[in-house]
Motif scaffolding. Structure first.
Motif, PDB file in Angstrom:
ATOM      1  N   GLY A 146       0.791  -1.229   0.000  1.00  0.00           N
ATOM      2  CA  GLY A 146       0.000   0.000   0.000  1.00  0.00           C
ATOM      3  C   GLY A 146       0.818   1.270   0.000  1.00  0.00           C
ATOM      4  N   ALA A 147       2.148   1.153   0.061  1.00  0.00           N
ATOM      5  CA  ALA A 147       2.989   2.349   0.063  1.00  0.00           C
ATOM      6  C   ALA A 147       2.833   3.106  -1.256  1.00  0.00           C
ATOM      7  CB  ALA A 147       4.443   1.958   0.285  1.00  0.00           C
ATOM      8  N   MET A 148       2.871   4.418  -1.170  1.00  0.00           N
ATOM      9  CA  MET A 148       2.616   5.275  -2.324  1.00  0.00           C
ATOM     10  C   MET A 148       3.771   6.254  -2.511  1.00  0.00           C
ATOM     11  SD  MET A 148      -1.267   6.084  -1.033  1.00  0.00           S
ATOM     12  CE  MET A 148      -1.757   7.158  -2.372  1.00  0.00           C
ATOM     13  N   LYS A 149       3.998   6.672  -3.751  1.00  0.00           N
ATOM     14  CA  LYS A 149       5.027   7.678  -3.995  1.00  0.00           C
ATOM     15  C   LYS A 149       4.441   9.091  -4.042  1.00  0.00           C
ATOM     16  CE  LYS A 149       5.078   7.419  -9.072  1.00  0.00           C
ATOM     17  NZ  LYS A 149       5.932   7.244 -10.263  1.00  0.00           N
ATOM     18  N   GLN A 150       3.113   9.190  -4.164  1.00  0.00           N
ATOM     19  CA  GLN A 150       2.441  10.486  -4.135  1.00  0.00           C
ATOM     20  C   GLN A 150       0.992  10.258  -3.707  1.00  0.00           C
ATOM     21  OE1 GLN A 150       3.560  10.621  -8.259  1.00  0.00           O
ATOM     22  NE2 GLN A 150       1.473  11.216  -8.841  1.00  0.00           N
ATOM     23  N   PRO A 151       0.333  11.283  -3.195  1.00  0.00           N
ATOM     24  CA  PRO A 151      -1.031  11.097  -2.689  1.00  0.00           C
ATOM     25  C   PRO A 151      -2.040  10.778  -3.793  1.00  0.00           C
ATOM     26  CG  PRO A 151      -0.034  13.095  -1.797  1.00  0.00           C
ATOM     27  CD  PRO A 151       0.850  12.634  -2.920  1.00  0.00           C
ATOM     28  N   PHE A 152      -3.133  10.135  -3.370  1.00  0.00           N
ATOM     29  CA  PHE A 152      -4.300   9.933  -4.220  1.00  0.00           C
ATOM     30  C   PHE A 152      -5.394  10.866  -3.720  1.00  0.00           C
ATOM     31  CE2 PHE A 152      -8.500   8.049  -4.827  1.00  0.00           C
ATOM     32  CZ  PHE A 152      -8.518   7.840  -6.197  1.00  0.00           C
ATOM     33  N   HIS A 153      -5.910  11.705  -4.610  1.00  0.00           N
ATOM     34  CA  HIS A 153      -6.908  12.701  -4.223  1.00  0.00           C
ATOM     35  C   HIS A 153      -8.039  12.681  -5.252  1.00  0.00           C
ATOM     36  CE1 HIS A 153      -7.921  17.214  -3.304  1.00  0.00           C
ATOM     37  NE2 HIS A 153      -8.780  16.378  -2.751  1.00  0.00           N
ATOM     38  N   LYS A 154      -9.207  12.240  -4.829  1.00  0.00           N
ATOM     39  CA  LYS A 154     -10.375  12.180  -5.707  1.00  0.00           C
ATOM     40  C   LYS A 154     -11.387  13.218  -5.266  1.00  0.00           C
ATOM     41  CE  LYS A 154     -13.923   9.006  -7.478  1.00  0.00           C
ATOM     42  NZ  LYS A 154     -14.474   7.624  -7.401  1.00  0.00           N
ATOM     43  N   VAL A 155     -11.870  13.994  -6.232  1.00  0.00           N
ATOM     44  CA  VAL A 155     -12.766  15.117  -5.943  1.00  0.00           C
ATOM     45  C   VAL A 155     -14.026  15.015  -6.797  1.00  0.00           C
ATOM     46  CG1 VAL A 155     -13.022  17.634  -6.023  1.00  0.00           C
ATOM     47  CG2 VAL A 155     -10.824  16.622  -5.373  1.00  0.00           C
ATOM     48  N   ASP A 156     -15.177  15.243  -6.195  1.00  0.00           N
ATOM     49  CA  ASP A 156     -16.415  15.414  -6.947  1.00  0.00           C
ATOM     50  C   ASP A 156     -16.552  16.910  -7.244  1.00  0.00           C
ATOM     51  OD1 ASP A 156     -18.909  15.594  -8.026  1.00  0.00           O
ATOM     52  OD2 ASP A 156     -19.984  14.716  -6.329  1.00  0.00           O
ATOM     53  N   TRP A 157     -16.090  17.319  -8.425  1.00  0.00           N
ATOM     54  CA  TRP A 157     -16.029  18.736  -8.745  1.00  0.00           C
ATOM     55  C   TRP A 157     -17.402  19.396  -8.828  1.00  0.00           C
ATOM     56  CZ3 TRP A 157     -11.481  20.612  -7.905  1.00  0.00           C
ATOM     57  CH2 TRP A 157     -10.334  19.838  -8.123  1.00  0.00           C
ATOM     58  N   PHE A 158     -18.450  18.622  -8.995  1.00  0.00           N
ATOM     59  CA  PHE A 158     -19.784  19.202  -9.150  1.00  0.00           C
ATOM     60  C   PHE A 158     -20.673  18.932  -7.941  1.00  0.00           C
ATOM     61  CE2 PHE A 158     -18.102  18.173 -13.377  1.00  0.00           C
ATOM     62  CZ  PHE A 158     -18.053  19.453 -13.910  1.00  0.00           C
ATOM     63  N   GLY A 159     -20.116  18.358  -6.887  1.00  0.00           N
ATOM     64  CA  GLY A 159     -20.863  18.108  -5.663  1.00  0.00           C
ATOM     65  C   GLY A 159     -20.477  19.066  -4.565  1.00  0.00           C
ATOM     66  N   GLU A 160     -21.024  18.855  -3.405  1.00  0.00           N
ATOM     67  CA  GLU A 160     -20.711  19.678  -2.238  1.00  0.00           C
ATOM     68  C   GLU A 160     -19.485  19.087  -1.553  1.00  0.00           C
ATOM     69  OE1 GLU A 160     -20.065  22.224   0.271  1.00  0.00           O
ATOM     70  OE2 GLU A 160     -21.834  22.627  -0.988  1.00  0.00           O
ATOM     71  N   ARG A 161     -18.361  19.775  -1.655  1.00  0.00           N
ATOM     72  CA  ARG A 161     -17.109  19.222  -1.144  1.00  0.00           C
ATOM     73  C   ARG A 161     -16.942  19.413   0.364  1.00  0.00           C
ATOM     74  NH1 ARG A 161     -12.164  21.378  -4.398  1.00  0.00           N
ATOM     75  NH2 ARG A 161     -11.131  19.872  -3.019  1.00  0.00           N
ATOM     76  N   GLY A 162     -17.666  20.359   0.945  1.00  0.00           N
ATOM     77  CA  GLY A 162     -17.554  20.573   2.378  1.00  0.00           C
ATOM     78  C   GLY A 162     -16.428  21.535   2.736  1.00  0.00           C
TER      79      GLY A 162
END
Length: 268
Positions: A146-162
């Protein structure tokens, strides 16, 4: 008062006229890619759009030119998210303050030439954000599953992100390495904001452009790990190549390290 401030006091103190008169001086210090005529027009336009800024420039033209000289030397556009021009009060007297924005820091990183891409983003409550450090690059096996070299960032660009909950930044370097990944939570950002004089005033960028200030805080910390000038390029590339960037836990990116205030003292 600086020498430029003393000289300006003896000339026409209209801000537009001052900028025009001092274009030769701007050209002398400006980065090679800066077109001074365009730079000057941008600065004059910013003044005309902001009465408080115009008042500060008229009251203290030396501070205006000092700010513009800094922007020109760094190769950043005045009055943009690269380089803010803000009216502040110092000892009760209005003056112009130049503030490097997050886009300015990113631009400086690109101009240094060691990074091929720079990522600076905020994370909001409803985003999906995953970061498990431990992989250097595609040529090195991960240290654990599960080690990563960079973050994973998923965004719902058309929803309410908070609401905002964090920010992060990293760079892809020449040769394929990933820089140290800087990740800051809301507490880290709050401590950075607390160092900023006037952060709670009406015109502070912490109030008018909060998201940009979160990104600036992350970008500024990234500047510790990647070069922001050509002079630093060789030294930082050697540092990046020598340090095992994945070995240290995130906590070793000290969010409380004192690298000065995140500027933002503005006129009340």
């Amino acid at each position: 008062m600086s020498q430029i401030g003393n000289a300006i006091e003896k000339r026409d103190n209209g801000p537009a006229s001052i900028i025009e008169q001092y274009k030769p001086e701007l050209a002398t210090v400006a980065a090679s890619h800066v077109k001074v005529d365009t730079f000057a027009r941008l600065a004059v336009g910013v003044l005309r759009q902001n009465p408080r800024l115009m008042e500060a420039a008229q009251t203290n033209p030396g501070s205006l030119m000092n700010a513009l000289m800094t922007a020109a030397r760094l190769g950043l556009e005045p009055g943009t998210e690269q380089f803010y021009l803000r009216p502040i009060k110092r000892k009760g007297r209005p003056e112009v303050q130049g503030i490097v924005g997050y886009q300015g820091i990113v631009e400086l990183i690109y101009n240094a030439g060691a990074a091929v891409s720079v990522v600076v983003e905020v994370v909001r409550q409803n985003d999906t954000f995953l970061w498990t450090p431990g992989a250097l690059d595609d040529q090195h096996p991960p240290r654990w599953p599960g080690a990563m070299k960079q973050p994973f960032h998923k965004v719902d660009w058309f929803g309410e992100r908070g609401p905002l909950v964090g920010a992060y930044a990293y760079a892809a370097m020449q040769g394929g390495a990933i820089s140290k990944v800087v990740v800051l939570n809301s507490s880290h950002i709050a401590r950075a904001k607390a160092k900023s004089d006037g952060a709670d005033t009406e015109y502070s960028p912490w109030r008018t452009d909060e998201e940009a200030m979160w990104m600036k805080t992350a970008a500024r910390r990234l500047g510790k790990w990647v070069p922001t000038s050509a002079e630093k390029r060789s030294a930082v590339i050697e540092r990046v190549n020598a340090i095992d960037l994945a070995a240290a836990p995130l906590s070793e990116v000290d969010p409380d390290e004192d690298d000065g205030p995140i500027e933002g003292e503005l006129v009340d």
